[in-house]
Design a protein around this motif. Structure first.
Motif: not given
Length: 308
Positions: A83-99
């Motif tokens: 669902x949208x909430x889990x997709x957002x959480x996953x994207x944020x985690x990837x973003x934090x790992x990237x920076x």
């Protein structure tokens, strides 16, 4: 008076790498340290839309936006099927790992402010399909729409932007939506959503089907993504502007005064007049109440119809 002041534009007195200090109607406020602000997306169009919104001259000159905004071309795929909430959480985690740990845990301007992170996820909902395909629109066979009667081609496109403040740990999601019609394009063998989608308010302003993926058209008329990001602008700037008013003028006298203040603020930071054309969604009572509720006064009183 309040009305005289509310028509006075914020002007930047100092903008250094480390802080921005503004004067509103001749009264200096406390300096606001600059905070790094990243938008992550693998979509060139989404990154261009974000740049148009957060680098808008009216916003940068308002004195209310102490952020250094940058886009990061980061493919966040493969996207999890959820669902949208889990997709957002996953994207944020990837973003934090990237920076990386250093950027996420320390300020980029010599201060202790960690960055803001922004991600976006769009979904498309067809009533005829019970709200599908939802967040799975990328893999949907849009040619199916070509053979549907007009009454079954209604759709609503949603944009949910999620803002994560690494400094406070707070995460907030803001959604905007746009209703319209999918117009068949028989000359195209495999049309995509942008080839067919014509928002209702775009149509009323003379736009034609096939222009939804145009950056110029999206900037002119406002798309679902830019409208969600404009709400982020208001969420990040209204409190600062209102607190500056409290420092120099004290409490607002009434909700109607605050409503006028909100309208002036929208024009100041977004360069748009409230209530004109496609921007009328920012003057609905629920939106103004939401903005009012976001301003908590020093006395602890919330200035809304329900709180006074």
């Amino acid at each position: 008076s309040f009305h005289t002041w509310s028509r006075t534009a914020c002007r930047t007195l100092a903008r250094t790498e480390d802080l921005r200090q503004v004067s509103i109607s001749g009264v200096q406020t406390l300096p606001w340290p600059t905070q790094q602000f990243y938008f992550f997306s693998g979509s060139k169009l989404k990154s261009e839309i974000a740049t148009c919104v957060f680098h808008r001259p009216s916003l940068l000159e308002s004195g209310c936006f102490p952020f250094n905004f940058e886009t990061k071309a980061l493919p966040l795929d493969p996207e999890i099927q959820a669902d949208e909430r889990m997709i957002a959480e996953d994207k944020l985690l990837k973003a934090k790992i990237h920076i990386g740990t250093s950027d996420a845990n320390s300020g980029a301007h010599g201060n202790d402010l960690r960055p803001l992170l922004l991600i976006e996820d769009s979904s498309i909902r067809l009533p005829e399909l019970g709200g599908g395909p939802g967040p799975y629109a990328k893999h949907f066979p849009w040619s199916w729409v070509q053979h549907q009667p007009a009454g079954k081609r209604r759709t609503v496109v949603h944009s949910t932007v999620t803002l994560a403040n690494c400094n406070t740990g707070r995460t907030e999601s803001i959604t905007a939506h746009l209703a319209g019609e999918l117009v068949p394009q028989p000359e195209l063998e495999n049309p995509n959503f942008g080839d067919m989608f014509l928002p209702d308010d775009w149509k009323s302003l003379g736009a034609e089907a096939g222009s939804y993926d145009s950056l110029d058209a999206r900037e002119k008329f406002g798309c679902h993504i830019s409208r969600a990001m404009e709400k982020v602008v208001l969420a990040l700037t209204l409190r600062r502007h209102a607190e500056a008013h409290l420092e120099s003028h004290g409490q607002f006298e009434s909700f109607s005064d605050f409503r006028e203040f909100v309208c002036q603020h929208v024009h100041k930071v977004l360069g748009k007049s409230v209530g004109v054309g496609v921007f009328s969604n920012f003057v609905c009572p629920l939106t103004v109440d939401w903005l009012a509720d976001d301003v908590v006064y020093r006395s602890g009183v919330r200035l809304t119809r329900h709180g006074r």
